[in-house]
Design a protein around this motif. Structure first.
Motif, PDB file in Angstrom:
ATOM      1  N   THR A   9       0.847  -1.190   0.000  1.00 31.17           N
ATOM      2  CA  THR A   9       0.000   0.000   0.000  1.00 31.17           C
ATOM      3  C   THR A   9       0.880   1.236   0.000  1.00 31.17           C
ATOM      4  O   THR A   9       1.752   1.399   0.862  1.00 31.17           O
ATOM      5  N   ILE A  10       0.646   2.105  -0.962  1.00 34.60           N
ATOM      6  CA  ILE A  10       1.480   3.289  -1.153  1.00 34.60           C
ATOM      7  C   ILE A  10       0.599   4.530  -1.279  1.00 34.60           C
ATOM      8  O   ILE A  10      -0.615   4.441  -1.394  1.00 34.60           O
ATOM      9  N   GLY A  11       1.270   5.690  -1.288  1.00 31.43           N
ATOM     10  CA  GLY A  11       0.580   6.953  -1.481  1.00 31.43           C
ATOM     11  C   GLY A  11       0.771   7.475  -2.893  1.00 31.43           C
ATOM     12  O   GLY A  11       1.112   6.721  -3.811  1.00 31.43           O
ATOM     13  N   ASP A  12       0.603   8.775  -3.066  1.00 35.37           N
ATOM     14  CA  ASP A  12       0.693   9.410  -4.376  1.00 35.37           C
ATOM     15  C   ASP A  12       2.080   9.217  -4.984  1.00 35.37           C
ATOM     16  O   ASP A  12       3.089   9.508  -4.346  1.00 35.37           O
TER      17      ASP A  12
ATOM     18  N   LYS B  42      -4.921   7.737  -1.699  1.00 35.09           N
ATOM     19  CA  LYS B  42      -4.692   9.128  -2.057  1.00 35.09           C
ATOM     20  C   LYS B  42      -4.491   9.942  -0.785  1.00 35.09           C
ATOM     21  O   LYS B  42      -5.318   9.895   0.140  1.00 35.09           O
ATOM     22  N   LEU B  43      -3.381  10.670  -0.717  1.00 36.76           N
ATOM     23  CA  LEU B  43      -3.050  11.425   0.487  1.00 36.76           C
ATOM     24  C   LEU B  43      -3.646  12.830   0.437  1.00 36.76           C
ATOM     25  O   LEU B  43      -4.064  13.322  -0.605  1.00 36.76           O
ATOM     26  N   ASP B  44      -3.688  13.464   1.591  1.00 40.62           N
ATOM     27  CA  ASP B  44      -4.150  14.849   1.723  1.00 40.62           C
ATOM     28  C   ASP B  44      -5.590  15.049   1.250  1.00 40.62           C
ATOM     29  O   ASP B  44      -5.961  16.098   0.707  1.00 40.62           O
ATOM     30  N   GLN B  45      -6.415  14.011   1.441  1.00 38.78           N
ATOM     31  CA  GLN B  45      -7.836  14.117   1.161  1.00 38.78           C
ATOM     32  C   GLN B  45      -8.606  14.054   2.485  1.00 38.78           C
ATOM     33  O   GLN B  45      -8.058  13.650   3.517  1.00 38.78           O
ATOM     34  N   LEU B  46      -9.867  14.434   2.471  1.00 33.57           N
ATOM     35  CA  LEU B  46     -10.653  14.432   3.704  1.00 33.57           C
ATOM     36  C   LEU B  46     -10.734  13.040   4.321  1.00 33.57           C
ATOM     37  O   LEU B  46     -10.778  12.892   5.545  1.00 33.57           O
ATOM     38  N   TYR B  47     -10.732  12.007   3.478  1.00 37.19           N
ATOM     39  CA  TYR B  47     -10.889  10.645   3.960  1.00 37.19           C
ATOM     40  C   TYR B  47      -9.554   9.948   4.229  1.00 37.19           C
ATOM     41  O   TYR B  47      -9.532   8.834   4.755  1.00 37.19           O
ATOM     42  N   SER B  48      -8.441  10.577   3.870  1.00 32.73           N
ATOM     43  CA  SER B  48      -7.141   9.908   3.926  1.00 32.73           C
ATOM     44  C   SER B  48      -6.788   9.444   5.330  1.00 32.73           C
ATOM     45  O   SER B  48      -6.379   8.293   5.536  1.00 32.73           O
ATOM     46  N   ARG B  49      -6.934  10.332   6.314  1.00 31.25           N
ATOM     47  CA  ARG B  49      -6.531   9.992   7.681  1.00 31.25           C
ATOM     48  C   ARG B  49      -7.349   8.836   8.222  1.00 31.25           C
ATOM     49  O   ARG B  49      -6.806   7.938   8.889  1.00 31.25           O
TER      50      ARG B  49
ATOM     51  N   ILE C 128      -8.776   6.348   6.553  1.00 34.88           N
ATOM     52  CA  ILE C 128      -8.350   5.101   5.919  1.00 34.88           C
ATOM     53  C   ILE C 128      -6.995   4.657   6.446  1.00 34.88           C
ATOM     54  O   ILE C 128      -6.784   3.471   6.754  1.00 34.88           O
ATOM     55  N   LEU C 129      -6.069   5.588   6.573  1.00 39.37           N
ATOM     56  CA  LEU C 129      -4.743   5.245   7.071  1.00 39.37           C
ATOM     57  C   LEU C 129      -4.797   4.703   8.496  1.00 39.37           C
ATOM     58  O   LEU C 129      -4.126   3.727   8.828  1.00 39.37           O
ATOM     59  N   ASN C 130      -5.596   5.339   9.321  1.00 40.83           N
ATOM     60  CA  ASN C 130      -5.706   4.871  10.706  1.00 40.83           C
ATOM     61  C   ASN C 130      -6.341   3.489  10.800  1.00 40.83           C
ATOM     62  O   ASN C 130      -6.031   2.710  11.702  1.00 40.83           O
ATOM     63  N   GLU C 131      -7.225   3.189   9.864  1.00 40.29           N
ATOM     64  CA  GLU C 131      -7.871   1.877   9.865  1.00 40.29           C
ATOM     65  C   GLU C 131      -6.957   0.777   9.343  1.00 40.29           C
ATOM     66  O   GLU C 131      -6.994  -0.354   9.814  1.00 40.29           O
ATOM     67  N   LYS C 132      -6.111   1.103   8.370  1.00 43.34           N
ATOM     68  CA  LYS C 132      -5.338   0.081   7.687  1.00 43.34           C
ATOM     69  C   LYS C 132      -3.881  -0.023   8.135  1.00 43.34           C
ATOM     70  O   LYS C 132      -3.308  -1.114   8.144  1.00 43.34           O
ATOM     71  N   SER C 133      -3.266   1.114   8.436  1.00 46.24           N
ATOM     72  CA  SER C 133      -1.829   1.133   8.694  1.00 46.24           C
ATOM     73  C   SER C 133      -1.530   1.184  10.185  1.00 46.24           C
ATOM     74  O   SER C 133      -2.081   2.026  10.904  1.00 46.24           O
ATOM     75  N   PRO C 134      -0.647   0.330  10.692  1.00 47.97           N
ATOM     76  CA  PRO C 134      -0.293   0.370  12.112  1.00 47.97           C
ATOM     77  C   PRO C 134       0.293   1.713  12.541  1.00 47.97           C
ATOM     78  O   PRO C 134       0.108   2.130  13.681  1.00 47.97           O
ATOM     79  N   SER C 135       0.987   2.380  11.621  1.00 45.17           N
ATOM     80  CA  SER C 135       1.617   3.660  11.953  1.00 45.17           C
ATOM     81  C   SER C 135       0.778   4.856  11.532  1.00 45.17           C
ATOM     82  O   SER C 135       1.122   5.995  11.850  1.00 45.17           O
ATOM     83  N   GLY C 136      -0.299   4.605  10.795  1.00 41.46           N
ATOM     84  CA  GLY C 136      -1.086   5.698  10.245  1.00 41.46           C
ATOM     85  C   GLY C 136      -0.422   6.361   9.054  1.00 41.46           C
ATOM     86  O   GLY C 136      -0.793   7.473   8.670  1.00 41.46           O
TER      87      GLY C 136
END
Length: 218
Positions: free
Chosen positions: A7-10, A37-44, A46-54
């Motif tokens: 899983t990667i960002g832009d 996609k980073l820097d979107q309203l939903y990004s944080r 999704i990251l908090n749900e999927k990534s251990p580090s956010g």
């Protein structure tokens, strides 16, 4: 379908995402790509749900006992080295391997001025930019490292240690920055290395992906 999902960002901006993506692509390791996609309203969320580090990147290894997630670019690289010993992602020689790990770790923990003042913009080239605030010092050190590795350990190939390794993957975003913010004064060895790396099919494929993403936004 691969057991590994990266899983990667832009692609135009996410330098830490480029490192493991370039590693698996260049090494020919099968994987599934997932993008957030980073820097979107939903990004944080999704990251908090999927990534251990956010944060991105992170690698999900699907196994019978349940998914196993590895985060941080260097940790992902080491995990891939454990999973695919036949790929020999570190140099075989013990001394070269120690230097390669030192060079990779120095990139992982250092060069903050370069990263902060020269953010990765993969699709841009030839932007004149300041080398103040410690940037020139970082450039000089990277030039020194690349030159040392090519002269002392790289005789049997084009990469830092001859054959492709994790060390090259760690410096892939620096190669991009040196193209974006150049031209720079580098040693002949470092210049050839930069040009070789940026011309690799894996780097071109990353750039193509970045263009697709930007076109979708536009």
């Amino acid at each position: 379908m691969s057991d590994l999902t990266l899983t990667i960002g832009d692609k135009n901006l996410s330098s830490w995402s480029l490192r493991p993506w370039f590693l698996v692509t260049q090494a020919g390791i099968p994987f599934t790509e997932d993008n957030i996609k980073l820097d979107q309203l939903y990004s944080r969320k999704i990251l908090n749900e999927k990534s251990p580090s956010g944060l991105v990147p992170f690698l999900t290894h699907k196994r019978a006992g349940g998914d196993f997630v590895v985060w941080d670019s260097l940790a992902i690289a080491e995990h891939l080295n454990d999973l695919f010993p036949e790929k020999q992602l570190w140099p075989e020689d013990i001394n070269a391997r120690a230097v390669a790990r030192s060079v990779a770790a120095e990139m992982h923990s250092g060069f903050s001025a370069l990263r902060n003042v020269w953010p990765m913009m993969f699709l841009r080239e030839g932007l004149a930019h300041t080398t103040s605030g410690g940037v020139q010092k970082d450039i000089d050190r990277i030039n020194e490292l690349w030159t040392l590795c090519r002269k002392e350990y790289g005789a049997d190939g084009d990469f830092l240690f001859g054959k492709f390794s994790i060390a090259d993957a760690m410096y892939a975003p620096v190669v991009s920055r040196f193209v974006t913010y150049g031209p720079l004064e580098l040693s002949p060895e470092a210049s050839r290395y930069r040009d070789m790396m940026f011309a690799l099919p894996a780097m071109k494929k990353w750039g193509d992906g970045a263009r697709v993403e930007l076109a979708a936004v536009g």
